[in-house]
Design a protein around this motif. Structure first.
Motif, PDB file in Angstrom:
ATOM      1  N   MET A   1       0.860  -1.168   0.000  1.00  0.00           N
ATOM      2  CA  MET A   1       0.000   0.000   0.000  1.00  0.00           C
ATOM      3  C   MET A   1       0.906   1.231   0.000  1.00  0.00           C
ATOM      4  SD  MET A   1      -2.829   1.207   2.849  1.00  0.00           S
ATOM      5  CE  MET A   1      -4.128   0.150   2.295  1.00  0.00           C
ATOM      6  N   ASP A   2       0.700   2.109  -0.946  1.00  0.00           N
ATOM      7  CA  ASP A   2       1.467   3.349  -0.966  1.00  0.00           C
ATOM      8  C   ASP A   2       0.675   4.461  -0.279  1.00  0.00           C
ATOM      9  OD1 ASP A   2      -0.410   4.398  -2.786  1.00  0.00           O
ATOM     10  OD2 ASP A   2       0.893   4.118  -4.522  1.00  0.00           O
ATOM     11  N   ARG A   3       1.255   5.642  -0.242  1.00  0.00           N
ATOM     12  CA  ARG A   3       0.665   6.787   0.457  1.00  0.00           C
ATOM     13  C   ARG A   3      -0.734   7.130  -0.064  1.00  0.00           C
ATOM     14  NH1 ARG A   3       2.010  11.588   3.078  1.00  0.00           N
ATOM     15  NH2 ARG A   3       1.054  13.423   2.172  1.00  0.00           N
ATOM     16  N   THR A   4      -0.878   7.162  -1.375  1.00  0.00           N
ATOM     17  CA  THR A   4      -2.173   7.493  -1.973  1.00  0.00           C
ATOM     18  C   THR A   4      -3.226   6.459  -1.590  1.00  0.00           C
ATOM     19  OG1 THR A   4      -1.087   8.607  -3.821  1.00  0.00           O
ATOM     20  CG2 THR A   4      -3.365   7.919  -4.159  1.00  0.00           C
ATOM     21  N   GLN A   5      -2.865   5.196  -1.636  1.00  0.00           N
ATOM     22  CA  GLN A   5      -3.798   4.139  -1.258  1.00  0.00           C
ATOM     23  C   GLN A   5      -4.158   4.218   0.227  1.00  0.00           C
ATOM     24  OE1 GLN A   5      -1.217   1.061  -2.698  1.00  0.00           O
ATOM     25  NE2 GLN A   5      -2.544   0.627  -4.463  1.00  0.00           N
ATOM     26  N   LEU A   6      -3.186   4.554   1.063  1.00  0.00           N
ATOM     27  CA  LEU A   6      -3.452   4.704   2.498  1.00  0.00           C
ATOM     28  C   LEU A   6      -4.441   5.839   2.739  1.00  0.00           C
ATOM     29  CD1 LEU A   6      -2.914   3.970   5.448  1.00  0.00           C
ATOM     30  CD2 LEU A   6      -0.934   5.508   5.371  1.00  0.00           C
ATOM     31  N   ILE A   7      -4.255   6.943   2.047  1.00  0.00           N
ATOM     32  CA  ILE A   7      -5.174   8.079   2.183  1.00  0.00           C
ATOM     33  C   ILE A   7      -6.575   7.680   1.746  1.00  0.00           C
ATOM     34  CG2 ILE A   7      -5.720  10.373   1.262  1.00  0.00           C
ATOM     35  CD1 ILE A   7      -2.630  10.860   1.252  1.00  0.00           C
ATOM     36  N   GLU A   8      -6.687   7.001   0.616  1.00  0.00           N
ATOM     37  CA  GLU A   8      -7.996   6.570   0.112  1.00  0.00           C
ATOM     38  C   GLU A   8      -8.670   5.592   1.078  1.00  0.00           C
ATOM     39  OE1 GLU A   8      -7.298   5.010  -3.802  1.00  0.00           O
ATOM     40  OE2 GLU A   8      -6.792   6.994  -4.616  1.00  0.00           O
ATOM     41  N   ALA A   9      -7.910   4.618   1.572  1.00  0.00           N
ATOM     42  CA  ALA A   9      -8.467   3.625   2.494  1.00  0.00           C
ATOM     43  C   ALA A   9      -8.908   4.274   3.801  1.00  0.00           C
ATOM     44  CB  ALA A   9      -7.444   2.524   2.762  1.00  0.00           C
ATOM     45  N   THR A  10      -8.108   5.190   4.308  1.00  0.00           N
ATOM     46  CA  THR A  10      -8.445   5.861   5.552  1.00  0.00           C
ATOM     47  C   THR A  10      -9.673   6.745   5.384  1.00  0.00           C
ATOM     48  OG1 THR A  10      -6.111   5.818   6.194  1.00  0.00           O
ATOM     49  CG2 THR A  10      -7.536   7.341   7.389  1.00  0.00           C
ATOM     50  N   THR A  11      -9.759   7.421   4.262  1.00  0.00           N
ATOM     51  CA  THR A  11     -10.946   8.240   3.984  1.00  0.00           C
ATOM     52  C   THR A  11     -12.195   7.356   3.955  1.00  0.00           C
ATOM     53  OG1 THR A  11      -9.628   9.820   2.707  1.00  0.00           O
ATOM     54  CG2 THR A  11     -12.001   9.841   2.334  1.00  0.00           C
ATOM     55  N   GLY A  12     -12.093   6.210   3.311  1.00  0.00           N
ATOM     56  CA  GLY A  12     -13.221   5.279   3.257  1.00  0.00           C
ATOM     57  C   GLY A  12     -13.581   4.724   4.622  1.00  0.00           C
ATOM     58  N   ASN A  13     -12.574   4.349   5.413  1.00  0.00           N
ATOM     59  CA  ASN A  13     -12.834   3.828   6.761  1.00  0.00           C
ATOM     60  C   ASN A  13     -13.491   4.878   7.633  1.00  0.00           C
ATOM     61  OD1 ASN A  13     -11.836   1.290   6.239  1.00  0.00           O
ATOM     62  ND2 ASN A  13      -9.818   1.705   7.098  1.00  0.00           N
ATOM     63  N   ALA A  14     -13.052   6.107   7.542  1.00  0.00           N
ATOM     64  CA  ALA A  14     -13.637   7.180   8.346  1.00  0.00           C
ATOM     65  C   ALA A  14     -15.094   7.402   7.955  1.00  0.00           C
ATOM     66  CB  ALA A  14     -12.840   8.467   8.178  1.00  0.00           C
ATOM     67  N   ALA A  15     -15.401   7.257   6.687  1.00  0.00           N
ATOM     68  CA  ALA A  15     -16.784   7.448   6.226  1.00  0.00           C
ATOM     69  C   ALA A  15     -17.692   6.344   6.756  1.00  0.00           C
ATOM     70  CB  ALA A  15     -16.830   7.473   4.701  1.00  0.00           C
ATOM     71  N   HIS A  16     -17.185   5.119   6.818  1.00  0.00           N
ATOM     72  CA  HIS A  16     -18.006   3.989   7.252  1.00  0.00           C
ATOM     73  C   HIS A  16     -18.099   3.863   8.765  1.00  0.00           C
ATOM     74  CE1 HIS A  16     -18.468   2.729   3.180  1.00  0.00           C
ATOM     75  NE2 HIS A  16     -17.183   2.545   3.003  1.00  0.00           N
ATOM     76  N   ASN A  17     -17.137   4.390   9.487  1.00  0.00           N
ATOM     77  CA  ASN A  17     -17.091   4.220  10.934  1.00  0.00           C
ATOM     78  C   ASN A  17     -17.405   5.497  11.696  1.00  0.00           C
ATOM     79  OD1 ASN A  17     -16.281   1.525  10.645  1.00  0.00           O
ATOM     80  ND2 ASN A  17     -14.162   2.126  10.410  1.00  0.00           N
TER      81      ASN A  17
END
Length: 87
Positions: A1-17
């Protein structure tokens, strides 16, 4: 996972949680930069380690310095999660 993917995944997790409020990728990127730092500016973790402090991130784990070397010790929850993923 690179930086961009980490940002995208974290944004998605924050939206769902979260509580319904939305974090943008820009918010997440600024938060990650503040915690972990950039080439130009150290983050909160680096600053604490330079002062000789141990940084404890709950059950995720902790960072500490041993001379000029930084070590990470995974916490119990992370260790158990990774162990169960490999079984």
């Amino acid at each position: 996972m690179d930086r961009t993917q980490l940002i995208e995944a974290t944004t998605g997790n924050a939206a769902h949680n979260g509580d319904g409020s939305r974090l943008t990728p820009e918010h997440v990127e600024r938060a990650l930069d503040a915690v972990f730092g950039t080439v130009e500016h150290p983050g909160s973790i680096a600053e604490a380690l330079r002062r000789g402090e141990t940084v404890v991130l709950g059950s995720f784990g902790s960072f500490r310095t041993d001379g000029e070397t930084v070590t990470f010790r995974p916490g119990k929850a992370l260790t158990e999660y990774l162990r169960s993923a490999t079984e």
